[in-house]
Design an enzyme around this catalytic site. Structure first.
Site, PDB file in Angstrom:
ATOM      1  N   ASP A 195       0.815  -1.214   0.000  1.00 35.64           N
ATOM      2  CA  ASP A 195       0.000   0.000   0.000  1.00 35.64           C
ATOM      3  C   ASP A 195       0.850   1.267   0.000  1.00 35.64           C
ATOM      4  O   ASP A 195       1.814   1.362   0.748  1.00 35.64           O
ATOM      5  CB  ASP A 195      -0.856   0.054   1.281  1.00 35.64           C
ATOM      6  N   HIS A 227      -1.018   4.508  -0.528  1.00 36.86           N
ATOM      7  CA  HIS A 227      -2.006   5.447   0.012  1.00 36.86           C
ATOM      8  C   HIS A 227      -1.598   6.895  -0.140  1.00 36.86           C
ATOM      9  O   HIS A 227      -1.600   7.663   0.832  1.00 36.86           O
ATOM     10  CB  HIS A 227      -2.286   5.133   1.489  1.00 36.86           C
ATOM     11  N   HIS A 229      -8.980  -0.092  -2.069  1.00 33.94           N
ATOM     12  CA  HIS A 229      -9.187   1.347  -2.206  1.00 33.94           C
ATOM     13  C   HIS A 229      -9.278   1.802  -3.653  1.00 33.94           C
ATOM     14  O   HIS A 229      -9.495   2.987  -3.918  1.00 33.94           O
ATOM     15  CB  HIS A 229      -8.076   2.110  -1.475  1.00 33.94           C
ATOM     16  N   ASP A 271     -24.064  18.338  -9.848  1.00 29.43           N
ATOM     17  CA  ASP A 271     -23.290  19.371 -10.543  1.00 29.43           C
ATOM     18  C   ASP A 271     -22.184  19.936  -9.654  1.00 29.43           C
ATOM     19  O   ASP A 271     -21.589  20.965  -9.966  1.00 29.43           O
ATOM     20  CB  ASP A 271     -24.212  20.481 -11.057  1.00 29.43           C
ATOM     21  N   ASN A 290     -29.661  28.363   4.330  1.00 28.95           N
ATOM     22  CA  ASN A 290     -30.571  28.329   3.199  1.00 28.95           C
ATOM     23  C   ASN A 290     -30.200  29.383   2.180  1.00 28.95           C
ATOM     24  O   ASN A 290     -30.223  30.568   2.469  1.00 28.95           O
ATOM     25  CB  ASN A 290     -31.981  28.593   3.748  1.00 28.95           C
ATOM     26  N   ASP A 297     -31.489  30.499  -1.152  1.00 25.06           N
ATOM     27  CA  ASP A 297     -32.532  30.396  -2.180  1.00 25.06           C
ATOM     28  C   ASP A 297     -33.112  28.994  -2.255  1.00 25.06           C
ATOM     29  O   ASP A 297     -33.193  28.398  -3.331  1.00 25.06           O
ATOM     30  CB  ASP A 297     -31.993  30.745  -3.580  1.00 25.06           C
TER      31      ASP A 297
END
Lengths: 162, 608
Positions: free
Chosen positions: B181, B183, B243, B537, B577, B579
């Site tokens: 590994d 990583h 992984h 998005d 919040n 919109d």
């Protein structure tokens, strides 16, 4: 009387769990065995301070008749329980440790030179391996004076353990 | 004993004094050595305990990861709104298809500005490009997305043509190097190349998976490995680790690294068809087998069956253990534990000599078990924390015994003293453990109180350890760790509430119940992943409606008992919040643990 016995049993049961915990951390394959080279570390992690000679004897007690390089938990547990119950191999008190350094510093300078420490640790008693010596030096040497200010060193180690 | 009396010999008292002196010195030396050996052993043990903590928590998180996979299946079955509106989501969750003909479309979207002064690769790639990349990455440059995509498409094309298993030949003059590994730890890869030479026809390598996640240079490692593979496809072998997986990358940091470094919209990493996770060596005939796993090819219809997927998990997640037989890997929640009898059986069946695998962090970088038949090699030093472990690689060829090389990256020019290093990883491990405890505070207190009949606030060590293990699901040496976590009275009984004294979860809003705060904190990784997937998005925002219905689904699958109204109130009061959308990163960031005796006020655990 019965209460005493109960208390003893509880004490033994707690010892058993403590020993099991310490053992398991080194039991990499989770098959209730540890490498014989790690037994010393396990015993010391449980608060005991056997000398190398005493450790050697302990290992002989827990090894198989024909040594395999591994120690089984079933053999380790009873022996270690006895050691804990009898409070064998008690650790060195701080003041004795300080006096030991002072013996090696008869001129009472308050320090040992790096060479002096190396000489004593690798030539006297139960000599250090190179790895042990290097590790001790890395923490014990005061970089400015290149010597071991043993009183400070001991204080630092004791604080670290607590 | 008939040794002559020194005084009789006329040596006088000076020798006797000298003897007494040296005897005193001997005794003093013994005292110091004895004390030091005890102290050193306790340091090593504390180091081992810290590692055990890191490892237990990591494996428990992996369980959480597999649980999350189940949740996604569940979610898609119930979240019809998502399925109708976003069929792409299904594709993203279960592997996507990028046909080769789309390659040009993708590349055309990207332009390399003239101002770009990073490395420029030349296709077809040669060893010059490997050097180029290494030098550039040493200077912390970033490879432009255009080249990244080119490398990815090219690698995919080559890999798709390769079989699941690769055989390669070795000889005493052509040894092969096996690494475990990495990583994302680029310094470790540099060190290996420095000590062992770059890959080439005469210097073949096997990389045993887990190239990415956790470290901060997953992308760079991947690029170096892929480019090297494209230059030397017969001499650089890449095996897949657990992984190399889209979902793991979301939790463990690779996705985050990509989004951070490349800041691109709609970054869709094509799932790289890769290979298995073991290298099996056949010493007898001088050939070496490098196992590869299941190929996932391009098109959606060629997805793995459930059974095939389970086989993949078995290959990528299993661990060797001392107990005979094969049984579920309960630590990780996937794969199995296999015993020495299984190893012997398989090796004999295929006439193989050794199994070299990775996947488990080892303090010394490698470990041999099952009677010398299984070797674990792990190449990411300081994996959990600086000082936690060494890394290693193996050189071997037919007819010779494997040779092991160990190393440890250190930031300073010389290693700090052992006690400082141990203190560092111990504090880090205990900190993580305390955060675990606080995230399960309600459940823990309930378990403690059940045992505390007299309502004394105290439990015996055994009772406390039992509850801790049960509720947290971590198999740890609780008795030894108790001194770091709780206060004990002189009778040895534990004040169980003391474990929560100097830690608390910051309340983002005063009026909300602690249990809700605790729950969100506990599941913050999972929630982060879920939100990221819904946020197609990558705007960082999801609608309030999606936020609420997501939470409802999450609640029922994870059996969390929180009032819906509570959650609504929390969301509204936090006033994130924008919109009608919630900024979920801001939402999750607001839940963190405060350690009372800390210079830092925010938890710095390595959250993906």
């Amino acid at each position: 009387m019965a209460d005493d016995r109960d208390r003893d049993e509880i004490a033994v049961a707690e010892f058993h769990k403590k020993i099991k915990e310490a053992f398991e951390v080194f039991d990499h394959e989770s098959n209730n065995t540890v490498d014989v080279r790690e037994v010393g570390t396990i015993i010391r992690s449980l608060g005991c301070c056997p000398s190398e000679g005493e450790l050697h004897d302990l290992i002989a007690e827990v090894e198989e008749e024909e040594p395999t390089g591994y120690i089984r938990f079933e053999k380790f547990l009873p022996v270690m329980t006895e050691v804990l119950l009898e409070r064998r191999y008690r650790p060195i008190p701080e003041d004795i440790l300080l006096r030991a350094f002072e013996v090696l510093d008869p001129a009472k300078r308050g320090f040992l030179s790096k060479d002096e420490l190396i000489k004593y640790m690798t030539e006297e008693g139960e000599p250090f391996s190179q790895e042990e010596m290097e590790e001790m030096l890395s923490a014990a040497i005061d970089p400015e004076s290149n010597s071991v200010l043993y009183k400070d060193y001991i204080t630092m180690m004791v604080i670290d353990e607590n | 004993m008939n040794s002559p009396n020194l005084e009789d010999m006329g040596c006088g008292t000076s020798s006797a004094t000298k003897d007494k002196k040296s005897e005193k010195a001997l005794k003093a030396a013994l005292v110091i050595q004895n004390w030091y050996r005890g102290y050193r052993a306790r340091l090593k043990t504390r180091q081992r305990y810290a590692l055990t903590i890191f490892q237990s928590i990591e494996y428990a998180d992996e369980q959480g990861q597999l649980q999350l996979s189940n949740f996604f299946s569940f979610m898609l079955e119930n979240y019809t709104h998502v399925q109708e509106k976003e069929p792409g989501l299904v594709t993203r969750l279960f592997g996507s298809s990028i046909q080769d003909k789309d390659r040009q479309d993708y590349l055309e979207l990207i332009e390399i500005p003239d101002s770009y002064c990073g490395p420029r690769l030349q296709f077809p790639l040669t060893f010059t490009d490997i050097d180029l990349l290494i030098e550039a990455f040493k200077q912390q440059q970033i490879l432009h997305a255009y080249y990244v995509l080119e490398v990815l498409f090219e690698t995919k094309k080559v890999l798709q043509q390769m079989p699941n298993f690769t055989h390669t030949n070795t000889s005493p003059s052509k040894e092969i190097t096996i690494c475990g590994d990495l990583h994302g730890k680029l310094d470790d890869l540099f060190l290996i190349f420095y000590k062992n030479g770059l890959p080439s026809v005469t210097n073949p390598y096997v990389f045993n998976g887990d190239f990415v996640d956790r470290g901060k240079n997953s992308m760079e490692i991947l690029m170096i490995l892929f480019v090297s593979f494209l230059v030397y496809p017969n001499d650089l072998h890449l095996n897949r680790g657990n992984h190399e997986d889209f979902m793991m990358n979301m939790r463990y940091g690779f996705t985050k690294e990509i989004l951070h470094k490349y800041k691109m919209r709609s970054v869709l990493m094509p799932p790289i068809p890769m290979d298995g996770d073991r290298a099996e060596k056949k010493n007898k005939l001088g050939t070496t087998t490098v196992a590869q796993g299941i190929r996932t090819s391009g098109s959606f219809s060629e997805q793995l069956t459930k059974q095939e997927w389970e086989q993949v998990i078995d290959i990528l997640w299993s661990d060797p253990r001392g107990k005979r037989g094969c049984y579920p890997n309960t630590n990780r929640g996937g794969g199995c534990y296999f015993g020495p009898d299984i190893t012997s059986k398989i090796l004999n069946k295929y006439q193989l000599k050794i199994l070299v695998r990775s996947h488990e962090c080892k303090p010394e970088g490698y470990e041999i078990c099952h009677d010398g038949k299984v070797i674990t090699v792990f190449s990411a030093s300081n994996y959990y924390e600086e000082g936690s472990n060494r890394g290693a690689y193996i050189r071997m060829s037919s007819g010779t015994t494997p040779r092991f090389f160990q190393y440890q990256i250190t930031k300073a020019t010389c290693l700090r003293p052992l006690y400082q290093r141990v203190n560092a990883i111990e504090s880090s491990a205990i900190r993580m453990l305390k955060e675990r405890m606080i995230s399960r505070k309600t459940d823990l207190i309930r378990a403690f109180q059940l045992q505390d009949r007299n309502k004394s606030g105290k439990l015996s060590m055994g009772q406390w350890a039992f509850s801790m293990e049960n509720v947290l699901g971590l198999n740890l040496p609780w008795r030894s760790l108790s001194s770091h976590l709780v206060t004990t009275d002189k009778d040895g009984n534990i004040d169980y509430m003391s474990g929560f004294q100097d830690v608390h979860i910051q309340k983002p809003v005063k009026e909300v119940q602690s249990t809700l705060i605790e729950t969100v904190y506990r599941y913050r990784s999972d929630l982060q992943i879920i939100f990221n997937i819904i946020d197609s998005d990558h705007s960082g925002l999801i609608s309030m409606e999606e936020f609420r219905s997501m939470w409802k689904l999450f609640k029922s699958h994870y059996s969390v008992h929180i009032d819906d109204s509570q959650f609504d109130e929390l969301a509204e009061r936090m006033d994130l919040n924008k919109d009608g959308s919630i900024d979920f990163n801001e939402f999750l960031k607001a839940f963190y643990v405060v350690h009372k005796f800390d210079q830092l006020t925010k938890s710095d655990t390595k959250l993906a």
